[in-house]
Scaffold this motif. Structure first.
Motif: not given
Length: 76
Positions: A62-67
């Protein structure tokens, strides 16, 4: 010499307590009684395990997708 005597006297005091704890810890009447959560309901246990293991596993993705979306300009 003094240290070994102190250690020996401390051991003599602790060992009976440890034996008492071990005796009391083996009086389980059913499987899983010594666990910190209830396992009597298999469906509820499966849901708890799924939530407990899936959320921490998903957080990095989820963090990678957001970034990536932030870098592409979709999130301002």
């Amino acid at each position: 010499m003094l240290v070994s005597r102190l250690g020996l006297s401390a051991t003599r005091r602790v060992l009976p307590l440890q034996r008492q704890w071990v005796r009391r810890s083996h009086d389980a009447t059913y499987k899983g009684q010594n666990l910190p959560f209830d396992i009597t309901s298999p469906r509820l246990t499966a849901i708890k395990f799924f939530v407990f293991f899936s959320i921490p596993f998903a957080v990095p993705f989820i963090i990678v997708r957001y970034q990536l979306k932030k870098a592409a300009g979709h999130y301002i």
